[in-house]
Design a protein around this motif. Structure first.
Motif, PDB file in Angstrom:
ATOM      1  N   LEU A 114       0.865  -1.428  -0.100  1.00 20.07           N
ATOM      2  CA  LEU A 114      -0.008   0.109   0.115  1.00 20.07           C
ATOM      3  C   LEU A 114       0.960   1.193  -0.045  1.00 20.07           C
ATOM      4  CD1 LEU A 114      -2.865  -1.270   2.480  1.00 20.07           C
ATOM      5  CD2 LEU A 114      -2.982  -0.789   0.015  1.00 20.07           C
ATOM      6  N   ASN A 115       1.974   1.012   0.633  1.00 18.15           N
ATOM      7  CA  ASN A 115       2.991   2.269   0.419  1.00 18.15           C
ATOM      8  C   ASN A 115       3.577   2.425  -1.046  1.00 18.15           C
ATOM      9  OD1 ASN A 115       3.365   3.993   2.844  1.00 18.15           O
ATOM     10  ND2 ASN A 115       4.452   2.189   3.877  1.00 18.15           N
ATOM     11  N   GLU A 116       3.780   1.157  -1.488  1.00 22.13           N
ATOM     12  CA  GLU A 116       3.972   1.425  -2.976  1.00 22.13           C
ATOM     13  C   GLU A 116       3.075   1.995  -3.830  1.00 22.13           C
ATOM     14  OE1 GLU A 116       3.664  -1.989  -6.408  1.00 22.13           O
ATOM     15  OE2 GLU A 116       5.499  -2.161  -4.884  1.00 22.13           O
ATOM     16  N   ILE A 121       0.629   6.745  -6.835  1.00 25.80           N
ATOM     17  CA  ILE A 121      -0.136   8.162  -7.012  1.00 25.80           C
ATOM     18  C   ILE A 121       0.850   9.168  -7.080  1.00 25.80           C
ATOM     19  CG2 ILE A 121      -2.021   9.110  -6.083  1.00 25.80           C
ATOM     20  CD1 ILE A 121      -2.748   6.463  -7.338  1.00 25.80           C
ATOM     21  N   ASN A 122       1.639   9.180  -6.150  1.00 29.77           N
ATOM     22  CA  ASN A 122       2.470  10.729  -6.122  1.00 29.77           C
ATOM     23  C   ASN A 122       3.319  10.735  -7.372  1.00 29.77           C
ATOM     24  OD1 ASN A 122       1.745  11.534  -3.724  1.00 29.77           O
ATOM     25  ND2 ASN A 122       3.210  10.132  -2.436  1.00 29.77           N
ATOM     26  N   SER A 123       3.675   9.815  -8.099  1.00 35.68           N
ATOM     27  CA  SER A 123       4.456   9.879  -9.209  1.00 35.68           C
ATOM     28  C   SER A 123       3.707  10.177 -10.610  1.00 35.68           C
ATOM     29  CB  SER A 123       5.059   8.543  -9.681  1.00 35.68           C
ATOM     30  OG  SER A 123       4.515   7.531  -9.739  1.00 35.68           O
ATOM     31  N   LEU A 124       2.506  10.103 -10.438  1.00 36.01           N
ATOM     32  CA  LEU A 124       1.450  10.347 -11.695  1.00 36.01           C
ATOM     33  C   LEU A 124       1.523  11.817 -12.017  1.00 36.01           C
ATOM     34  CD1 LEU A 124      -1.570   7.947 -10.750  1.00 36.01           C
ATOM     35  CD2 LEU A 124       0.142   7.478 -12.447  1.00 36.01           C
ATOM     36  N   GLU A 125       1.724  12.016 -13.148  1.00 39.04           N
ATOM     37  CA  GLU A 125       1.525  13.364 -13.886  1.00 39.04           C
ATOM     38  C   GLU A 125       0.185  13.749 -13.910  1.00 39.04           C
ATOM     39  OE1 GLU A 125       3.401  13.796 -17.698  1.00 39.04           O
ATOM     40  OE2 GLU A 125       5.395  13.092 -16.809  1.00 39.04           O
ATOM     41  N   THR A 132      -6.997  16.150  -4.514  1.00 43.36           N
ATOM     42  CA  THR A 132      -7.280  14.949  -5.362  1.00 43.36           C
ATOM     43  C   THR A 132      -6.632  13.614  -4.761  1.00 43.36           C
ATOM     44  OG1 THR A 132      -7.398  16.647  -7.230  1.00 43.36           O
ATOM     45  CG2 THR A 132      -6.922  14.323  -7.740  1.00 43.36           C
ATOM     46  N   ARG A 133      -5.425  13.722  -4.276  1.00 43.65           N
ATOM     47  CA  ARG A 133      -4.823  12.675  -3.820  1.00 43.65           C
ATOM     48  C   ARG A 133      -5.505  12.098  -2.778  1.00 43.65           C
ATOM     49  NH1 ARG A 133       1.174  14.572  -3.341  1.00 43.65           N
ATOM     50  NH2 ARG A 133       0.453  16.477  -4.001  1.00 43.65           N
ATOM     51  N   GLN A 134      -6.054  13.084  -1.855  1.00 45.00           N
ATOM     52  CA  GLN A 134      -6.757  12.586  -0.489  1.00 45.00           C
ATOM     53  C   GLN A 134      -8.092  12.165  -1.061  1.00 45.00           C
ATOM     54  OE1 GLN A 134      -6.627  16.186   1.729  1.00 45.00           O
ATOM     55  NE2 GLN A 134      -4.619  15.478   2.738  1.00 45.00           N
TER      56      GLN A 134
END
Length: 381
Positions: A114-116, A121-125, A132-134
């Motif tokens: 889940l950390n992966e 998600i953090n790496s997505l452009e 949005t991430r939250q």
């Protein structure tokens, strides 16, 4: 034998002790001990206790994949939420969870995995906003909470890794028009419509009326789109519907966003004049009826065109462009700065929780802090 005959009777029935020994899911020895009167009652109690133990100690079905859990979750959720809400959940989960992790089994959802996922998600452009991430995290968490509810999971593993955080990100300031800025904006809009009317075009008056309603009533865009003449009296507007253009297919009429969004709000005098004038204008057209939409007639205004007209009117008035939703902020901000109760603002906006209203608009109440300090200043030591 788990059923033991004991001394004593009640209402002519023999007394029995029902005792069940078992091992819990942590390997600890446990025992259930109950007393009942009657042989058949004892046997029935034994069956009930054995069933409860079976449910309590059985291992969840962790052979399910995330995709299988999603399919069941969406089916269950279909009749519980608005269509637009369901559509948002489906899009987020498919795009940000299932595309890459749909084949993962529930018993493989470790903190490491889940950390992966969070790093993915953090790496997505294109996802620069922490909000949005939250929101993506919230949809994934709700999916796994359903798995816990249905006993496919003992607990939600996503809670261990926590939501996305951005401690150095500052909250974006709210954008809105002041009363004077709105007057400039709507004057430019009226001048445009007057010019169009001279050439025989009346339709653009719908945009003029749309922005008047948005500012004076603080209604959501979809609520204005769905507004019919029969939804209003001389003094009030009843909001019972919303129109969504984001769903696949044609426009969809849905209930408002939440229970509190079904509301009746008073119409201020300037808007009454605008609506009265617009109704007389619409009556000239063929097939007028009270069932027609206030803005658009037979068909609702389109999102793209409303946005384009918003930009055009702002440019004509030499003003900054604000979003369509910011007219709702303009309405609330004006009332807040004039000292209107936060409860009344929440009611007019149709917020389900006053906490949302407070978080958004409490900073616009400087007079309250000044009153508070003045009261305290008077208490001399």
């Amino acid at each position: 034998m788990p059923i033991y005959k004991m001394n004593g009777k009640k209402d002519g029935k023999q007394k029995y002790r029902v005792r069940i020994n078992y091992v819990d899911d942590l390997g600890h020895a446990r025992q259930l001990d109950r007393v009942v009167y009657g042989s058949e009652e004892a046997k029935q109690l034994e069956r009930e206790l054995n069933y409860k133990i079976k449910i309590k100690t059985e291992k969840p079905d962790t052979a399910l994949t995330l995709q299988q859990l999603y399919d069941e979750y969406i089916k269950a959720k279909t009749h519980e939420v608005r269509e637009s809400t369901l559509d948002k959940s489906k899009r987020m989960l498919k795009l940000y969870v299932l595309d890459k992790y749909g084949s993962v089994k529930l018993n493989k959802l470790t903190p490491v995995l889940l950390n992966e996922w969070k790093q993915h998600i953090n790496s997505l452009e294109g996802i620069s906003s922490i909000t949005t991430r939250q929101n993506i995290y919230g949809e994934f968490r709700a999916l796994l909470n359903y798995g816990v509810k249905m006993e496919y999971l003992q607990k939600n593993p996503l809670l261990k890794v926590g939501n996305f955080k951005a401690p150095l990100e500052f909250k974006k300031e709210m954008d809105f028009y002041t009363a004077d800025e709105f007057k400039k904006f709507i004057s430019a809009a009226r001048a445009h419509c007057d010019k169009q009317e001279l050439s025989g075009e009346l339709f653009d008056w719908n945009y003029y009326v749309f922005f008047c309603i948005a500012f004076y009533m603080g209604m959501r865009k979809g609520e204005i789109y769905a507004l019919r003449w029969c939804d209003m009296t001389d003094d009030e507007i009843k909001i019972t519907r919303s129109l969504n253009q984001q769903l696949r297919g044609s426009d969809r009429i849905t209930p408002p966003k939440n229970k509190s969004s079904v509301r009746t709000i008073q119409i201020p005098e300037p808007l009454k004049a605008v609506l009265s004038e617009h109704k007389e204008r619409c009556k000239v057209l063929k097939n007028f009826s009270e069932e027609l939409l206030v803005c658009g007639g037979e068909k609702a205004l389109r999102n793209t065109t409303v946005s384009n007209m918003n930009e055009y009117f702002a440019k004509s008035a030499d003003l900054k462009k604000i979003r369509i939703h910011d007219y709702r902020h303009s309405h609330a901000s004006l009332l807040a700065q004039k000292g209107i109760s936060i409860h009344e603002i929440a009611r007019r906006l149709g917020h389900s929780n006053i906490t949302q209203t407070l978080e958004t608009y409490s900073h616009l109440y400087p007079s309250e802090s000044e009153r508070a300090i003045n009261i305290l200043d008077e208490i001399k030591l």
